[in-house]
Scaffold this active site. Structure first.
Site, PDB file in Angstrom:
ATOM      1  N   ASP A  54       0.896  -1.229  -0.013  1.00  0.00           N
ATOM      2  CA  ASP A  54      -0.051  -0.173  -0.021  1.00  0.00           C
ATOM      3  C   ASP A  54       0.796   1.132   0.041  1.00  0.00           C
ATOM      4  OD1 ASP A  54      -2.466   1.322  -0.048  1.00  0.00           O
ATOM      5  OD2 ASP A  54      -3.007   1.045   1.912  1.00  0.00           O
ATOM      6  N   HIS A 114       0.313  -3.923   6.335  1.00  0.00           N
ATOM      7  CA  HIS A 114      -0.538  -4.163   5.382  1.00  0.00           C
ATOM      8  C   HIS A 114      -1.132  -2.688   4.866  1.00  0.00           C
ATOM      9  CE1 HIS A 114      -3.869  -7.347   4.179  1.00  0.00           C
ATOM     10  NE2 HIS A 114      -3.348  -6.561   3.007  1.00  0.00           N
TER      11      HIS A 114
END
Length: 354
Positions: A54, A114
């Site tokens: 990300d 994440h």
């Protein structure tokens, strides 16, 4: 007669299993190949070798990367190296990715970042929210970004029973966020069963210090999440359903579904082009290649731009596509001042000047 009945039931069960496996292959787009769409003036970013799942970019051009994600059953090029947060200043002529230092007391050895999101408070304090999977558990970490020191000050770790399988996050306050759960369960085997049986139990949760609640549910596998520039709508990517959901945000932070955009690819993370409000989507053309890694037939990459998603027929354009020869498993694309960053689940990252 009993044996014949048993054989018949077994045959029905095998047929059901076969149908479910075929359905899973279709959800993974297991037969899809992608045609290359190249961009000029691109190069791989030095220092990112094991994924940048990300990316989030501040209005001043500072880009944050979450790197080194590891998931059970998923390929990793650096299985023994903990993850980290990198930063790149896109205002510089030849920007480089630098790893941010994290304050003492935070467990760096188990850091497994994440989805990420930034929030700028009224006093210009920058907060970085990070979905973390230490030892494959689920937490949300809140950091304060200290620009002069190129560091992150850890403020808080959030755990909650309504956050069993967190994937991505969008911050809407200094300790407030929406988060996607890509599964209902946290146990890896139960996650697999949930996916195989196509239960659609994934959801979106709103978190604040005063209230935590499920605000949208019924997703196959809720993944990327973001917010419209006017803060009126929440966008959610349902990766295995190949959909982007547009949800209206209400004053009580509840969400109601407004529309669903269907696509022909596995949609991962969502970013917003600050100059236009367009949605940039990191996509996986073939999910089977992503999960069953073959270096001779690697997962491909695809980036889509979605214009006017609220209208009846949004415009969907392929910005970039590659068969894996350059970039494997694209998961996110973010743009700033005609500079495009493309991250991947576990491979490299690409920098392009448009």
């Amino acid at each position: 007669m009993g044996r014949l009945l048993g054989v018949g039931l077994l045959g029905d069960r095998w047929r059901s299993w076969g149908e479910r496996l075929l359905a899973l292959r279709n959800r993974l787009k297991a037969s899809r190949e992608v045609e290359s769409v190249d961009l000029p003036n691109c190069h791989l970013i030095k220092g990112i070798e094991a994924g940048a799942d990300d990316i989030d970019i501040l209005p001043n051009g500072l880009a944050f990367f979450s790197v080194g994600l590891k998931c059970p059953g998923l390929h990793s090029f650096s299985p023994d190296k903990p993850g980290g947060i990198l930063m790149m200043d896109l205002k510089k002529e030849n920007p480089r990715a630098l790893e941010l230092r994290i304050s003492r007391g935070f467990n760096l050895a188990s850091f497994n970042p994440h989805g990420i999101s930034t929030f700028i408070d009224s006093d210009d304090t920058v907060y970085l929210f990070v979905v973390n999977h230490p030892e494959f558990k689920n937490t949300v970490e809140i950091f304060k970004f200290e620009e002069e020191e190129n560091s992150l000050l850890h403020l808080k770790t959030i755990k909650h029973e309504l956050l069993p399988s967190v994937n991505d996050i969008i911050a809407v306050g200094p300790a407030h966020f929406y988060a996607t759960n890509d599964h209902y369960f946290s146990d890896p085997f139960l996650k697999y069963l949930e996916t195989y049986l196509n239960l659609h139990w994934a959801n979106v949760v709103y978190y604040s210090p005063d209230e935590v609640k499920v605000v949208a549910e019924g997703f196959d596998a809720a993944n990327g999440i973001n917010i419209s520039p006017d803060k009126k709508y929440i966008y959610v990517a349902d990766i295995l359903a190949h959909e982007i959901h547009v949800l209206e945000k209400h004053p009580n932070m509840n969400l109601t579904q407004l529309k669903v955009l269907k696509l022909d690819t596995l949609v991962d993370n969502l970013s917003i082009d600050p100059s236009s409000g367009d949605i940039l989507v990191g996509c996986h053309p073939n999910g089977q290649k992503l999960f069953i890694y073959d270096p001779n037939n690697p997962p491909s990459s695809e980036v889509l731009r979605i214009q006017n998603i609220l209208c009846e027929k949004p415009t969907v354009t392929t910005v970039y596509a590659n068969n894996g020869s350059v970039l494997q498993g694209s998961s996110v694309a973010s743009v700033y001042d005609r500079k495009l960053l493309i991250g991947t689940l576990y491979h490299r990252a690409l920098y392009c000047e448009l």
